[in-house]
Scaffold this motif. Structure first.
Motif, short mmCIF file in Angstrom:
data_model
loop_
_atom_site.label_atom_id
_atom_site.label_comp_id
_atom_site.label_asym_id
_atom_site.label_seq_id
_atom_site.Cartn_x
_atom_site.Cartn_y
_atom_site.Cartn_z
N ASP A 156 0.84 -1.19 0.00
CA ASP A 156 0.00 0.00 0.00
C ASP A 156 0.88 1.25 0.00
O ASP A 156 2.05 1.21 0.35
CB ASP A 156 -0.93 0.01 1.22
N SER A 158 0.59 5.95 -0.13
CA SER A 158 -0.23 7.15 -0.05
C SER A 158 0.54 8.33 -0.60
O SER A 158 1.78 8.32 -0.65
CB SER A 158 -0.68 7.42 1.38
N VAL A 232 -3.37 3.95 -2.18
CA VAL A 232 -3.26 2.88 -3.16
C VAL A 232 -3.18 1.55 -2.43
O VAL A 232 -2.34 1.36 -1.55
CB VAL A 232 -2.02 3.07 -4.05
N ALA A 234 -2.41 -2.09 -3.47
CA ALA A 234 -1.92 -2.88 -4.59
C ALA A 234 -2.47 -4.30 -4.59
O ALA A 234 -2.52 -4.94 -5.64
CB ALA A 234 -0.39 -2.92 -4.58
N PHE A 239 -7.77 2.37 -5.79
CA PHE A 239 -7.33 3.73 -5.48
C PHE A 239 -8.48 4.45 -4.80
O PHE A 239 -9.61 4.46 -5.31
CB PHE A 239 -6.94 4.49 -6.75
#
Length: 267
Positions: A156, A158, A232, A234, A239
């Motif tokens: 993840d 940001s 985010v 992944a 998003f």
């Protein structure tokens, strides 16, 4: 003015209505300081250099190790053992000789932050620890510099843009990093990258988005991430955007500010 070589090099930017010749000239005149030539800084530097940002500065006191190469794409196997700023300088010069590169082979701290930031228009923070993030955000506010800051987890990340020294269209001060994250987590609660790991391609995504946000701030198109945190995930390839506002209690631009210099960051 742009040279014939630059006109050809940046042709795909120049034909964009939102960029054009004026936008490309703005990029050429801009100076950007990137904190860290690592997982986030590496792709950000590559795309900023490719975009034609006139002056790129990098602050990093580390050397290239083999374990960096899984995500720090500005460095290559022959660079192992080199200073990261030197490796980055070689790659950027090879990519775009029109870019002036300034290497700051040092660790950013409370004694040098303000002098380093003074020479640049915009700051990108790709550091990997909370101590540096709070230092950079405080210094940018005091120096009246816009800041683009990102962070990575295992799967993840940001990203947000901070212009806390400016007001929004309603005449209100923009939020600070401390409005979003009032306090750093206790030491030891967030494992470092070496312990927890990180998905290499995710660093490329976030670093590229940092560069895109920097280009947006310089050229002036679309909606910036001021007051918005892009997150985010992944694992789910998701998003999301979280809006945040100025906290009147924050110690920087709150109603009763208590941080007026960087003395609180002196160890």
């Amino acid at each position: 003015m742009l040279s014939a070589d630059e006109l050809e090099r940046y042709a795909r930017h120049i034909v964009l209505r939102e960029v054009g010749g004026p936008g490309q000239n703005a990029l050429k005149q801009a100076s950007v300081l990137v904190i860290g030539a690592g997982g986030l800084g590496a792709p950000a530097l590559m795309y900023l250099a490719a975009a034609g940002v006139g002056t790129l500065g990098v602050v990093d006191d580390d050397i290239v190790s083999l374990s960096n190469l899984q995500r720090q794409i500005i460095h290559a196997t022959p660079d192992v053992g080199k200073r990261k700023v030197d490796s980055a300088a070689e790659e950027i010069h090879a990519l775009n000789p029109h870019v002036e590169f300034k290497a700051h082979a040092m660790r950013l701290d409370a004694t040098n932050a303000m002098s380093l930031l003074a020479a640049y228009d915009l700051v990108l923070d790709g550091s990997d620890n909370f101590e540096t993030r709070y230092l950079v955000s405080d210094a940018c506010y005091l120096a009246k510099k816009p800041l683009i800051t990102a962070a990575l987890g295992q799967f993840d990340g940001s990203l947000t843009t901070i212009r806390a020294h400016e007001k929004n269209e309603r005449g209100e001060l923009n939020p600070t990093y401390r409005c979003l994250f009032p306090e750093a987590p206790p030491p030891g609660t967030v494992p470092a990258c070496a312990e927890a790991g990180v998905m290499g391609a995710l660093a490329g995504i976030l670093g590229s988005m940092m560069a895109l946000e920097a280009i947006r701030e310089i050229v002036g198109f679309g909606e910036s991430l001021v007051g918005r945190l892009l997150m985010v995930d992944a694992r789910a390839m998701r998003f999301e955007t979280l809006r945040y506002a100025r906290d009147p209690q924050n110690p920087l631009n709150g109603d009763a500010p208590t941080i007026t210099d960087l003395s609180g960051h002196l160890s």
